[in-house]
Structure formats: C-alpha cells, structure tokens
Design a protein around this motif. Structure first.
Motif, PDB file in Angstrom:
ATOM      1  N   ARG A   1     -39.321  13.178   5.378  1.00  0.00           N
ATOM      2  CA  ARG A   1     -37.985  12.577   5.358  1.00  0.00           C
ATOM      3  C   ARG A   1     -38.024  11.079   5.669  1.00  0.00           C
ATOM      4  O   ARG A   1     -37.050  10.500   6.128  1.00  0.00           O
ATOM      5  N   VAL A   2     -39.171  10.464   5.384  1.00  0.00           N
ATOM      6  CA  VAL A   2     -39.323   9.017   5.554  1.00  0.00           C
ATOM      7  C   VAL A   2     -39.118   8.324   4.215  1.00  0.00           C
ATOM      8  O   VAL A   2     -39.848   8.584   3.255  1.00  0.00           O
ATOM      9  N   ALA A   3     -38.113   7.458   4.136  1.00  0.00           N
ATOM     10  CA  ALA A   3     -37.921   6.622   2.957  1.00  0.00           C
ATOM     11  C   ALA A   3     -38.690   5.334   3.199  1.00  0.00           C
ATOM     12  O   ALA A   3     -38.497   4.674   4.227  1.00  0.00           O
ATOM     13  N   ILE A   4     -39.582   4.983   2.278  1.00  0.00           N
ATOM     14  CA  ILE A   4     -40.448   3.833   2.504  1.00  0.00           C
ATOM     15  C   ILE A   4     -40.572   2.988   1.254  1.00  0.00           C
ATOM     16  O   ILE A   4     -40.563   3.504   0.125  1.00  0.00           O
ATOM     17  N   THR A   5     -40.669   1.686   1.456  1.00  0.00           N
ATOM     18  CA  THR A   5     -40.884   0.760   0.353  1.00  0.00           C
ATOM     19  C   THR A   5     -41.930  -0.266   0.735  1.00  0.00           C
ATOM     20  O   THR A   5     -42.006  -0.687   1.896  1.00  0.00           O
ATOM     21  N   GLN A   6     -42.751  -0.644  -0.214  1.00  0.00           N
ATOM     22  CA  GLN A   6     -43.659  -1.775  -0.004  1.00  0.00           C
ATOM     23  C   GLN A   6     -42.815  -3.030   0.157  1.00  0.00           C
ATOM     24  O   GLN A   6     -41.737  -3.154  -0.445  1.00  0.00           O
ATOM     25  N   SER A   7     -43.286  -3.959   0.966  1.00  0.00           N
ATOM     26  CA  SER A   7     -42.523  -5.183   1.215  1.00  0.00           C
ATOM     27  C   SER A   7     -43.428  -6.406   1.160  1.00  0.00           C
ATOM     28  O   SER A   7     -44.657  -6.287   1.089  1.00  0.00           O
ATOM     29  N   ILE A   8     -42.807  -7.580   1.203  1.00  0.00           N
ATOM     30  CA  ILE A   8     -43.575  -8.819   1.228  1.00  0.00           C
ATOM     31  C   ILE A   8     -43.991  -9.056   2.678  1.00  0.00           C
ATOM     32  O   ILE A   8     -43.396  -9.834   3.419  1.00  0.00           O
ATOM     33  N   SER A   9     -45.026  -8.341   3.088  1.00  0.00           N
ATOM     34  CA  SER A   9     -45.561  -8.319   4.442  1.00  0.00           C
ATOM     35  C   SER A   9     -44.491  -7.912   5.454  1.00  0.00           C
ATOM     36  O   SER A   9     -43.455  -7.345   5.089  1.00  0.00           O
ATOM     37  N   GLY A  10     -44.743  -8.188   6.732  1.00  0.00           N
ATOM     38  CA  GLY A  10     -43.816  -7.768   7.763  1.00  0.00           C
ATOM     39  C   GLY A  10     -42.490  -8.495   7.703  1.00  0.00           C
ATOM     40  O   GLY A  10     -41.431  -7.916   7.972  1.00  0.00           O
ATOM     41  N   THR A  11     -42.533  -9.775   7.347  1.00  0.00           N
ATOM     42  CA  THR A  11     -41.295 -10.549   7.241  1.00  0.00           C
ATOM     43  C   THR A  11     -40.361  -9.945   6.208  1.00  0.00           C
ATOM     44  O   THR A  11     -39.154  -9.798   6.442  1.00  0.00           O
ATOM     45  N   GLY A  12     -40.923  -9.590   5.063  1.00  0.00           N
ATOM     46  CA  GLY A  12     -40.118  -8.972   4.020  1.00  0.00           C
ATOM     47  C   GLY A  12     -39.555  -7.628   4.440  1.00  0.00           C
ATOM     48  O   GLY A  12     -38.421  -7.273   4.099  1.00  0.00           O
TER      49      GLY A  12
ATOM     50  N   LEU B   1     -55.195  -9.365   5.586  1.00  0.00           N
ATOM     51  CA  LEU B   1     -54.650  -9.616   4.249  1.00  0.00           C
ATOM     52  C   LEU B   1     -53.474 -10.590   4.318  1.00  0.00           C
ATOM     53  O   LEU B   1     -52.424 -10.371   3.722  1.00  0.00           O
ATOM     54  N   TYR B   2     -53.662 -11.677   5.051  1.00  0.00           N
ATOM     55  CA  TYR B   2     -52.578 -12.631   5.298  1.00  0.00           C
ATOM     56  C   TYR B   2     -51.922 -13.105   4.003  1.00  0.00           C
ATOM     57  O   TYR B   2     -50.711 -12.985   3.812  1.00  0.00           O
ATOM     58  N   GLY B   3     -52.699 -13.652   3.110  1.00  0.00           N
ATOM     59  CA  GLY B   3     -52.155 -14.230   1.889  1.00  0.00           C
ATOM     60  C   GLY B   3     -51.746 -13.229   0.829  1.00  0.00           C
ATOM     61  O   GLY B   3     -51.060 -13.582  -0.130  1.00  0.00           O
ATOM     62  N   GLU B   4     -52.145 -11.975   0.993  1.00  0.00           N
ATOM     63  CA  GLU B   4     -51.761 -10.949   0.024  1.00  0.00           C
ATOM     64  C   GLU B   4     -50.335 -10.445   0.262  1.00  0.00           C
ATOM     65  O   GLU B   4     -49.744  -9.816  -0.616  1.00  0.00           O
ATOM     66  N   ARG B   5     -49.801 -10.704   1.466  1.00  0.00           N
ATOM     67  CA  ARG B   5     -48.412 -10.370   1.807  1.00  0.00           C
ATOM     68  C   ARG B   5     -48.107  -8.880   1.601  1.00  0.00           C
ATOM     69  O   ARG B   5     -47.241  -8.500   0.818  1.00  0.00           O
ATOM     70  N   ILE B   6     -48.824  -8.052   2.352  1.00  0.00           N
ATOM     71  CA  ILE B   6     -48.676  -6.609   2.205  1.00  0.00           C
ATOM     72  C   ILE B   6     -48.035  -6.014   3.454  1.00  0.00           C
ATOM     73  O   ILE B   6     -48.536  -6.162   4.568  1.00  0.00           O
ATOM     74  N   GLY B   7     -46.917  -5.349   3.242  1.00  0.00           N
ATOM     75  CA  GLY B   7     -46.220  -4.692   4.337  1.00  0.00           C
ATOM     76  C   GLY B   7     -45.433  -3.514   3.819  1.00  0.00           C
ATOM     77  O   GLY B   7     -45.473  -3.174   2.634  1.00  0.00           O
ATOM     78  N   ALA B   8     -44.688  -2.890   4.734  1.00  0.00           N
ATOM     79  CA  ALA B   8     -43.862  -1.750   4.341  1.00  0.00           C
ATOM     80  C   ALA B   8     -42.658  -1.660   5.270  1.00  0.00           C
ATOM     81  O   ALA B   8     -42.752  -1.944   6.466  1.00  0.00           O
ATOM     82  N   PHE B   9     -41.530  -1.270   4.698  1.00  0.00           N
ATOM     83  CA  PHE B   9     -40.336  -0.970   5.479  1.00  0.00           C
ATOM     84  C   PHE B   9     -40.012   0.496   5.280  1.00  0.00           C
ATOM     85  O   PHE B   9     -40.040   1.007   4.150  1.00  0.00           O
ATOM     86  N   SER B  10     -39.704   1.186   6.381  1.00  0.00           N
ATOM     87  CA  SER B  10     -39.380   2.605   6.263  1.00  0.00           C
ATOM     88  C   SER B  10     -38.261   2.983   7.213  1.00  0.00           C
ATOM     89  O   SER B  10     -38.005   2.311   8.215  1.00  0.00           O
ATOM     90  N   ILE B  11     -37.595   4.068   6.866  1.00  0.00           N
ATOM     91  CA  ILE B  11     -36.537   4.649   7.692  1.00  0.00           C
ATOM     92  C   ILE B  11     -36.779   6.154   7.786  1.00  0.00           C
ATOM     93  O   ILE B  11     -37.008   6.813   6.758  1.00  0.00           O
ATOM     94  N   VAL B  12     -36.752   6.681   8.993  1.00  0.00           N
ATOM     95  CA  VAL B  12     -36.797   8.128   9.175  1.00  0.00           C
ATOM     96  C   VAL B  12     -35.371   8.640   8.987  1.00  0.00           C
ATOM     97  O   VAL B  12     -34.452   8.227   9.697  1.00  0.00           O
ATOM     98  N   CYS B  13     -35.190   9.507   8.020  1.00  0.00           N
ATOM     99  CA  CYS B  13     -33.852   9.998   7.669  1.00  0.00           C
ATOM    100  C   CYS B  13     -33.578  11.357   8.312  1.00  0.00           C
ATOM    101  O   CYS B  13     -34.468  12.002   8.861  1.00  0.00           O
ATOM    102  N   GLU B  14     -32.324  11.785   8.214  1.00  0.00           N
ATOM    103  CA  GLU B  14     -31.934  13.069   8.797  1.00  0.00           C
ATOM    104  C   GLU B  14     -32.560  14.240   8.047  1.00  0.00           C
ATOM    105  O   GLU B  14     -32.852  15.291   8.631  1.00  0.00           O
TER     106      GLU B  14
END
Length: 391
Positions: free
Chosen positions: A86-97, A244-257
């Motif tokens: 139940r985790v919705a996740i997306t790749q992001s532009i590193s942690g900032t994104g 991987l500083y310059g590759e800008r790799i991160g993820a944002f996720s939300i644990v859903c109900e």
C-alpha cells in the motif's frame, strides 16, 4: 490519515573539503581520505552493466523506472514490511524533488492546516521547498546550543503545542545540519506524542546507510512509525549513500490506508509530476536499480556504504583526539556523539570568523563543519586551528 474528497478522485493520464592552505568546510558531498570525489566501485560495476545492456533511451513512465522504485521502497520500509503493498511511490529528482512533490501533494490534499513544522535548525532548503510548494512553514525546537545536543524536552513540548492534526517534518537520521539524532527510545516517545496529537509525519531520509553504516539502523524511525500505524510520507535520496550526486536519483512515497487508496494516490502523484518535469531521468535510476536488485552488487554496496560511514566516524574520533592531545579543556564529546556528514562544533560566529581570517579554515558562521572533508592529512591542522581559536 484520510484526505479530503478531491484526493479520492482518480484520473487517468497518458552538500567540505579542507586543504593544507586555503580550506573550506561547507560542501555537502563525501570525499575520500585524499579529499577527492569518490565513486563507489559497486556504482562503477553497475554502470558498466547498464551500458553493456545497450538499453534504449525511451522515456521512463511519469513515476520512473519501476525496478528502481520497487527496490527503493523495500530499502526504506524493509523487505518484510506489511505496508509495501500500500505504498505509492514515484522516482524523483533526488531528495529535493521528493520533498517538492510531497509538499505539493500535501498542499493540495491534506485535510488540515496547510502548515508544516520543521526542526530549528533544519536543512537550509527545507523552508524554501515547502513554501514554494504552497505550505506555510513553522519551526519546532530541536537543537540545544548550551548542550550542543538535542532539545528533547523542547521538541516534545512543541509537538504537544501544535494544533491537532498538524504536519511535522522529521529527519530520519543524520540530522542536517547538526548531526544530532534522537535515540531509538526518544524516537518512541516522539512517535507516541505525534500519535496522541493526531499529527501527520513526513520523513526526510537523505542518508540511509551513510549515517551509521547500517541501512536498518538508519531507517529505524521510519519503520517504527509505520509499525505503530502511521501512514507516513517519505523522501529518499541516493546522492550520499550511492554517491550519485549528479544523477539526481530519489524517491517520494506515501504509505496509504489500503491498496485501493494507493491507486488513487498514485494517479494524483502523476497529475502533480506531469507539469513539473514530465518524466524523471533513467540512467542513474538504472544504476541504482542494478545495485539494489543484484545480490552480489547489493552486498558489495552495503560494505562500501559502511566504509564511507566508518571513515566519517573515524575522522570525528581523530578530531576529538587531536584537540584533547593539544590540551584543550573543552568537552568535545559532542563531536563523536553526533552522526553523519556534518558536525556542529559549538564555536561562536566570532570564532568561526577567526578560523577563516587567521587560519584559512572556511565554514558557516553557525559553527557547522562537514566532517566528510576532514582527512588524515588535514585533521591535525584543523584541530590546531580550532584549539588556537577556542583555547
């Protein structure tokens, strides 16, 4: 956490280096013991495998390379976590994104006040990212200048004072900029206070593995909150722990109900990402995915990330040891009790100015130094400079 109605509508869419001369101690990037940028051997090998595969350069989906995002969720929440489905996740532009996506999501769908509470101090970019996302920003007590440690009582008091159902940002490990983290027992008390007030937790985990050298230990707070029933939001970065500083790799996720809510959240995340940057970059994500999904490379990476963490821990110990050998009467135990890339020395702005003017050691005036820039070759000179300034 239940979000207001539009949230439920699904739509379909196609951070020093030190030198023997002039020196700086503010850059937030790891350096090896020669003071040089470091590429992990596991990253080199993974990249060679990616290149040898001769993959195409087509767009990734809006939420990124699935082999990466699935593995990133496992890394964060644990392979046995019952929340994974139940985790919705997306790749992001590193942690900032990831923070930016999360801020925008909460600004649009959070049912309570659109205010996020961040620690005082916090990463310099946190306030700007969240304000630009449409959230108001308030601060909660975190750092005690007198003890050069955690203001735990003040933190709990501010959690209790905030209106019920507020959003709180927590650094999962290696707090930036102080290097001061709650203990596991303190995290348990923080979780209990957050639950009692019905607050929503957003974790920023930029240093998993890079802080202590143990990916599980560094993810304790996130996993504990989830185990206690919190449906958290999470920002991940692979800049530090994979270099991987310059590759800008991160993820944002939300644990859903539920798995059903996950589908709706995933759809809304795509709607947010589409006008921001449409699709994330693929090369770094493929490298990270190769490491996380290849057992031999994964095991090698775990060793390498521990080696980086251990080097930083060793530099902390050497700095403290050198200061004590010089005869300093100050208590420098905070240097080794803190963790991560940065350390709060406890030096005043005036003392930091003296370091720069008299010893060519440059850092921020709040007393923060980047331990990653300390080497066996310059730690003695740094200690001498600090000793001359502090006595």
């Amino acid at each position: 956490m239940t979000f207001h109605r539009p949230f439920l509508v699904s739509r379909k869419l196609s951070r020093p280096t030190l030198s023997t001369r002039r020196s700086t101690s503010g850059v937030g990037a790891y350096r090896d013991d020669a003071g040089k940028p470091y590429v992990l051997p596991s990253v080199r090998q993974a990249e060679e495998k990616v290149i040898a595969s001769r993959l195409n350069k087509e767009y990734a989906g809006i939420t990124g390379v699935p082999e990466f995002t699935k593995a990133a969720a496992v890394l964060a929440y644990g392979k046995d976590s019952p929340a994974l489905d139940r985790v919705a996740i997306t790749q992001s532009i590193s942690g900032t994104g990831a923070l930016r996506i999360g801020g925008a999501f909460l600004a649009r769908f959070f049912p309570g006040a659109k205010t996020i509470y961040i620690p005082q101090p916090s990463w310099a970019n946190h306030a700007a990212v969240f304000k630009d996302s449409g959230l108001a920003v308030e601060k909660y007590a975190y750092y005690n200048k007198e003890t050069i440690g955690l203001d735990f009582e003040g933190m709990i008091a501010d959690i209790n004072k905030a209106p019920n159902g507020s959003i709180f940002l927590f650094h999962a490990c290696a707090h930036n900029p102080t290097g001061v983290d709650p203990t596991p027992e303190q995290w348990k008390e923080i979780e209990a206070a957050v639950k009692a007030k019905g607050h929503y937790s957003f974790f920023d985990m930029a240093y998993q593995g890079f802080a202590s050298g143990d990916i599980h230990k560094d993810a304790f707070a996130v996993r504990h909150f989830v185990a206690q029933g919190h449906n958290v939001a999470l920002s991940q970065s692979f800049a530090k722990n994979m270099g991987l500083y310059g590759e800008r790799i991160g993820a944002f996720s939300i644990v859903c109900e539920s798995a059903e809510e996950k589908k709706r959240v995933d759809s809304q995340i795509k709607i947010l990402v589409r006008p921001m940057y449409s699709n994330p970059p693929i090369h770094g994500a493929r490298i990270a995915a190769e490491i996380l999904n290849t057992p031999a490379l994964y095991d090698q990476w775990l060793v390498e990330v521990k080696e980086m963490a251990d080097r930083i821990i060793t530099m902390r110990a050497l700095l403290k040891e050198n200061l004590e050998k010089l005869g300093s009467k100050h208590d420098w135990s905070h240097i080794t009790s803190q963790i991560g890339m940065f350390a709060y020395t406890g030096l005043s702005p005036e003392q930091m100015d003296a370091l720069a003017k008299e010893h060519s050691v440059y850092a921020t005036r709040d007393g923060r130094i980047s331990v990653a820039g300390i080497t066996t070759g310059n730690v003695g000179r740094l200690a001498e400079a600090i000793f001359k300034v502090t006595g």
